[in-house]
Write a protein that holds these residues in place. Structure first.
Motif, PDB file in Angstrom:
ATOM      1  N   GLU A   1       0.826  -1.206   0.000  1.00  0.00           N
ATOM      2  CA  GLU A   1       0.000   0.000   0.000  1.00  0.00           C
ATOM      3  C   GLU A   1       0.862   1.259   0.000  1.00  0.00           C
ATOM      4  O   GLU A   1       0.552   2.231  -0.689  1.00  0.00           O
TER       5      GLU A   1
ATOM      6  N   SER B   1       2.127   1.780  -3.570  1.00  0.00           N
ATOM      7  CA  SER B   1       1.170   1.713  -4.679  1.00  0.00           C
ATOM      8  C   SER B   1       1.231   2.915  -5.614  1.00  0.00           C
ATOM      9  O   SER B   1       0.945   2.790  -6.808  1.00  0.00           O
TER      10      SER B   1
ATOM     11  N   LEU C   1      -5.242  -3.834  -0.662  1.00  0.00           N
ATOM     12  CA  LEU C   1      -5.633  -2.660  -1.441  1.00  0.00           C
ATOM     13  C   LEU C   1      -7.124  -2.644  -1.753  1.00  0.00           C
ATOM     14  O   LEU C   1      -7.655  -1.619  -2.179  1.00  0.00           O
TER      15      LEU C   1
ATOM     16  N   PRO D   1      -6.712   3.195  -2.016  1.00  0.00           N
ATOM     17  CA  PRO D   1      -5.453   2.470  -2.116  1.00  0.00           C
ATOM     18  C   PRO D   1      -5.317   1.660  -3.397  1.00  0.00           C
ATOM     19  O   PRO D   1      -4.231   1.203  -3.730  1.00  0.00           O
TER      20      PRO D   1
END
Length: 265
Positions: free
Chosen positions: A19, A22, A54, A67
């Motif tokens: 995350e 990302s 996510l 996310p």
């Protein structure tokens, strides 16, 4: 070297690290597309994929970060390449099964609809290549494939956005704009055939078809009603009553839309 670097970055990437990283996924995907896709595919094949972190619900898109966006944009970027299109579509279909229902505007399904959009596909793949990929999608992820096919002939679905494009690679060069009517019709007709030949046909699928009749030509409308009649011969009284009500509501809604005064040109 780029592939080795991306592999090293993902070597011990748990959900929390994924995350945090990302926002960089687009860069990783463009730098090492084969490696990036392989990493995501292998992760999704696990019983407890890190990618699932996510997929958590987003409370309010205006005040909460999503996310999933970085991953979707990375996949959108790779979808421009016909070489990676099938793998990207498979990953997005898998992610759509993990995705929660929330008000986020960025979703795996939205990415798929953009890629396959008949009149402005966000991929460099030819119409023949897109049809081949859709066939595989319907085969392996039938519900996702149905949703993509239905969107093509739904007259209420005529808006779309441009997908993110590569900065350095030429995957998207000359692509992503409105296509010719011939190309659009070819893909839409394939989607109609997919829907009309669906097996086993269910009352929900028939309701979808009836609700989209405005987007069909006369021949296809007749074939929809033929499927309804054939299905009704074997259906239970409860299912026939349910579909009858859906048809009544759908016809009333269509009549209201058609009766609205149109703005003069």
């Amino acid at each position: 070297q780029a592939a080795l670097l991306v592999r090293k970055l993902f070597a011990n990437m748990d959900g929390e690290t994924m995350e945090a990283q990302s926002d960089e996924f687009q860069r990783y995907a463009e730098a090492a597309p084969e490696e990036f896709l392989s990493i995501i595919e292998c992760d999704l094949a696990r019983n407890d994929p890190s990618t699932q972190v996510l997929m958590r619900p987003v409370d309010d898109p205006l005040f909460s970060s999503n996310p999933r966006v970085g991953l979707f944009w990375a996949l959108d970027l790779l979808a421009w390449s016909p070489e990676y299109l099938q793998r990207v579509v498979d990953v997005l279909a898998r992610l759509s099964e993990l995705e929660p229902e929330d008000r986020s505007g960025n979703s795996a399904m939205q990415s798929l609809l953009s890629i396959f959009r008949s009149w402005m596909p966000q991929t460099s793949a030819s119409v023949e290549q897109r049809i081949a990929v859709l066939k595989q999608l319907v085969k392996h992820y039938p519900e996702v494939g149905w949703a993509v096919a239905r969107d093509q002939y739904d007259v209420r679905s005529r808006t779309g956005q441009y997908s993110v494009k590569p900065k350095w690679r030429d995957y998207a060069f000359g692509s992503g704009e409105v296509v010719t009517n011939g190309e659009r019709w070819k893909f839409e007709e394939h989607c109609l055939e997919v829907a009309l030949s669906w097996a086993p046909m269910t009352r929900e699928k028939l309701a979808d078809l009836v609700d989209s009749l405005e987007g069909f030509g006369e021949d296809y409308r007749a074939r929809v009603w033929e499927r309804v009649v054939d299905w009704a011969k074997e259906a239970t009284d409860e299912d026939r009553a349910w579909l009858r009500e859906q048809i009544r509501v759908g016809v009333s809604r269509s009549a209201r839309r058609l009766s609205r005064p149109r703005r003069p040109r």
